[in-house]
Design an enzyme around this catalytic site. Structure first.
Site, short mmCIF file in Angstrom:
data_model
loop_
_atom_site.label_atom_id
_atom_site.label_comp_id
_atom_site.label_asym_id
_atom_site.label_seq_id
_atom_site.Cartn_x
_atom_site.Cartn_y
_atom_site.Cartn_z
N LYS A 188 -10.21 -12.33 -7.33
CA LYS A 188 -11.23 -11.37 -6.88
C LYS A 188 -10.64 -9.97 -6.88
CE LYS A 188 -12.76 -9.34 -3.30
NZ LYS A 188 -13.26 -8.06 -3.85
N GLU A 264 0.84 -9.47 0.84
CA GLU A 264 1.61 -8.26 0.53
C GLU A 264 0.75 -7.09 1.01
OE1 GLU A 264 1.36 -10.56 -2.12
OE2 GLU A 264 3.40 -11.31 -2.02
N CYS A 299 1.34 1.39 -2.08
CA CYS A 299 1.75 0.77 -0.82
C CYS A 299 3.16 1.19 -0.43
CB CYS A 299 1.65 -0.75 -0.94
SG CYS A 299 2.53 -1.36 -2.38
N GLU A 398 -0.95 4.27 7.89
CA GLU A 398 -0.89 4.40 6.43
C GLU A 398 -2.06 5.29 5.98
OE1 GLU A 398 -1.82 0.91 4.08
OE2 GLU A 398 -0.21 1.42 2.70
P1 NDP Z 1 -8.25 -3.96 1.46
O1 NDP Z 1 -7.47 -4.78 2.41
O2 NDP Z 1 -9.40 -3.21 1.96
O3 NDP Z 1 -8.77 -4.84 0.25
C1 NDP Z 1 -7.93 -5.67 -0.51
C2 NDP Z 1 -8.76 -6.73 -1.17
O4 NDP Z 1 -9.31 -7.58 -0.15
C3 NDP Z 1 -9.95 -6.20 -1.96
O5 NDP Z 1 -10.20 -7.02 -3.08
C4 NDP Z 1 -11.08 -6.32 -0.94
O6 NDP Z 1 -12.34 -6.39 -1.53
C5 NDP Z 1 -10.71 -7.63 -0.28
N1 NDP Z 1 -11.30 -7.82 1.05
C6 NDP Z 1 -11.78 -6.89 1.92
N2 NDP Z 1 -12.27 -7.50 3.03
C7 NDP Z 1 -12.10 -8.84 2.85
C8 NDP Z 1 -12.40 -9.98 3.63
N3 NDP Z 1 -12.99 -9.89 4.84
N4 NDP Z 1 -12.07 -11.20 3.14
C9 NDP Z 1 -11.47 -11.33 1.94
N5 NDP Z 1 -11.19 -10.29 1.14
C10 NDP Z 1 -11.48 -9.04 1.59
O7 NDP Z 1 -7.17 -3.00 0.76
P2 NDP Z 1 -7.44 -1.86 -0.30
O8 NDP Z 1 -8.14 -2.41 -1.49
O9 NDP Z 1 -8.01 -0.69 0.40
O10 NDP Z 1 -5.94 -1.56 -0.80
C11 NDP Z 1 -5.10 -0.74 -0.14
C12 NDP Z 1 -4.09 -1.53 0.69
O11 NDP Z 1 -3.34 -2.41 -0.16
C13 NDP Z 1 -3.09 -0.63 1.35
O12 NDP Z 1 -2.89 -1.01 2.67
C14 NDP Z 1 -1.83 -0.88 0.52
O13 NDP Z 1 -0.66 -0.59 1.22
C15 NDP Z 1 -1.97 -2.31 0.17
N6 NDP Z 1 -1.11 -2.65 -0.97
C16 NDP Z 1 0.01 -3.41 -0.76
C17 NDP Z 1 0.87 -3.72 -1.81
C18 NDP Z 1 2.08 -4.59 -1.58
O14 NDP Z 1 2.61 -5.15 -2.55
N7 NDP Z 1 2.57 -4.74 -0.36
C19 NDP Z 1 0.64 -3.21 -3.16
C20 NDP Z 1 -0.58 -2.44 -3.28
C21 NDP Z 1 -1.42 -2.18 -2.21
P3 NDP Z 1 -13.26 -5.06 -1.64
O15 NDP Z 1 -12.38 -3.93 -2.05
O16 NDP Z 1 -14.22 -5.45 -2.70
O17 NDP Z 1 -13.85 -4.87 -0.29
#
Ligand code: NDP
Length: 495
Positions: A188, A264, A299, A398
């Protein structure tokens, strides 16, 4: 290719927002869609399938059937290897198209989607493909009366839920090791950047990954994402995203079938520069370059810069001289190094952090404004705050945008304590000429990766992941295979 050509190519590009289930493009069963908006200029690119529980169920059923009949898992590792390598080769053949999709969908400069994202994803897929026929299992040291095998088997149906900041790369970090060892995958992508993931699935099919093995279900997190995380027939979930949603994913696993959960998550990475730094200009370039790369939407961005007070003034002067190089520009211009913020919600969130920094008394030395609003897109200047206090919101949370916070220190132990004083533990850096000091600092930092006298110079061979609330999983390296396999003991009586 000239800048005009990229705009021409963008105008000609055909988008397909339908889901990819069991080897086919399909609409959501409800027929519902959502708008895919480009942050480059605010225009709508395409309608995207708004998958819900019923679509997730169809994708998981297809993935399970593919796993059970062993159409992929049952192939020799050397055969899967060849298919994965072909998949990687095809990605490179589609490099311009994929780069353009990534840039239009999430706003990063074409320069980097072409030189970092597409080749990075291809390299990851090739690397896991090449690795999978070189891994041996174990035989335990048993008495003569027994033979005990310790083997790794694919876990089954893997769900991958990924964020929008490096859509193709984050997807590859999950799907490459998961597919290489024989799992079926349901991916997803973020609702903000689904297009490249959908193309990846088509290209995987073309490479020979059988239908049903790799499915992509776009949709909202709280609909498609939660349905996947709650599904009773998903064996494992690899999640990259925010710490807030990571916690929810763990709860969903507990509420459903205790699927294995690998997270992650976010970061607030400290970058510590000591006065005996071997190359101050390199440290300045890395500090500024790494926070503004990808519009600060990384991130592991080194968002907290700790500089020893005796060199701080000089350091900041050098940093401020570089900041204008990161002026946001048209992402389809090949000279642009900072593009658009992914959407208006994220842009307003970053502007909110900047306002709070000012209100709490941090000193704004550069940037802070929205720019290029006449483009219809979402752009923020590279921003630098000095005299940040560890109690301020910009020091603790963040931001995920192009905002650097600078702190001074006189005692390295005090800097290490402050560096560790967050809920996150993803990455850190230390700059010093003293190897003892470097090593002691690296040991003391509670993070998954410590960079010494560089920032971000790693590659696919090393693990990437965090301590504390930055999550428990590790992407990249051979260790990623541990997430997508089960350990089995077979004890054979040979008496
Ligand atoms: P989110 O946590 O908002 O979303 C991540 C994914 O989870 C998206 O596909 C999102 O879908 C989905 N999602 C949101 N709500 C739910 C739910 N209730 N149940 C299941 N899935 C859900 O993060 P962001 O997309 O805003 O990404 C930024 C974050 O990712 C930052 O905190 C960053 O640090 C972290 N990150 C970490 C990395 C690592 O390797 N540690 C690498 C890259 C990023 P949708 O967007 O469609 O709502």
């Amino acid at each position: 290719m000239t800048n005009t050509r990229w705009h021409d190519r963008a105008a000609e590009l055909k988008f397909d927002g339908r889901a990819f289930i069991n080897g086919q493009r399909v609409a959501a069963q409800s027929g519902a869609t959502f708008d895919c908006i480009s942050p480059v200029d605010g225009r709508k690119l395409v309608d995207v399938a708004r998958c819900e529980a019923i679509d997730i169920d169809a994708a998981v059923t297809a993935a399970r059937a593919a796993f059970e009949d062993r159409r992929w898992a049952g192939l020799a590792p050397a055969v899967r290897k060849r298919t994965m390598i072909k998949f990687a080769d095809l990605l490179l053949q589609h490099r311009d198209e994929l780069a353009l999709l990534e840039t239009l969908d999430m706003g990063k400069p074409i320069k980097y989607s072409r030189s970092v994202d597409v080749p990075g994803a291809a390299n990851c897929i090739r690397w896991y493909g090449e690795a999978v026929d070189k891994i041996y299992d174990e035989i335990a040291p048993t008495p003569d009366t027994a033979l005990a095998l310790i083997t790794r088997e694919p876990v089954g149906v893997v769900a991958a839920v990924v964020p929008w900041n490096y859509p193709m790369l984050m997807a590859s970090w999950k799907i490459a090791p998961a597919l290489a060892v024989g799992n079926s995958v349901v991916l997803k992508p973020s609702e903000k950047s689904p297009l490249s993931a959908l193309r990846l699935a088509e290209i995987a099919l073309e490479a020979g990954i059988p239908p049903g093995v790799f499915n992509v279900v776009p949709g909202y997190g709280n609909e498609a994402g939660s349905a996947l995380a709650l599904h009773m027939d998903v064996d494992c979930i690899g999640f990259t995203g925010s710490t807030r949603v990571g916690k929810q994913i763990m709860q969903y696993a507990g509420q459903s079938n205790l699927k294995r959960v690998w997270t992650e998550l976010g970061g607030k990475s400290p970058n510590i520069v000591c006065a005996d730094c071997p190359d101050l200009d390199a440290a300045v370039r890395a500090a500024v370059g790494s926070i503004y790369f990808n519009q600060g939407e990384s991130c592991n961005a080194p968002s907290r810069l700790f500089v020893e007070k005796s060199i701080k003034e000089q350091f900041i002067a050098k940093a401020l001289a570089l900041v204008p190089n990161f002026k946001p520009g048209d992402p389809l211009d090949e000279t642009t190094v900072m593009g658009a913020i992914v959407d208006d919600i994220q842009m307003n969130s970053v502007l909110g952090f900047i306002a709070s920094g000012k209100a709490e008394g941090a000193q704004l030395l550069a940037g802070g404004q929205q720019v290029r609003s006449e483009s219809g897109g979402y752009y923020i200047e590279p921003t630098l705050f000095d005299n940040v206090d560890s109690t301020m919101k910009i020091a603790r949370e963040e931001i995920f945008g192009p905002v650097l916070s600078v702190f001074g220190f006189t005692d390295l132990n005090e800097a290490i304590r402050a560096a560790n004083a967050t809920a996150f533990g993803l990455q850190a850096a230390v700059w010093t000429s003293d190897i003892r000091k470097a090593h002691q600092t690296a040991r003391a930092l509670r993070v998954g990766t410590v960079h010494v006298n560089q920032y971000d110079d790693d590659d696919i061979t090393v693990p990437f992941g965090g301590y504390k609330q930055s999550g428990n999983g590790r992407d990249k390296s051979l260790h990623a295979f541990d997430k997508y396999t089960e350990l089995k003991t077979t004890w054979i009586n040979i008496r």
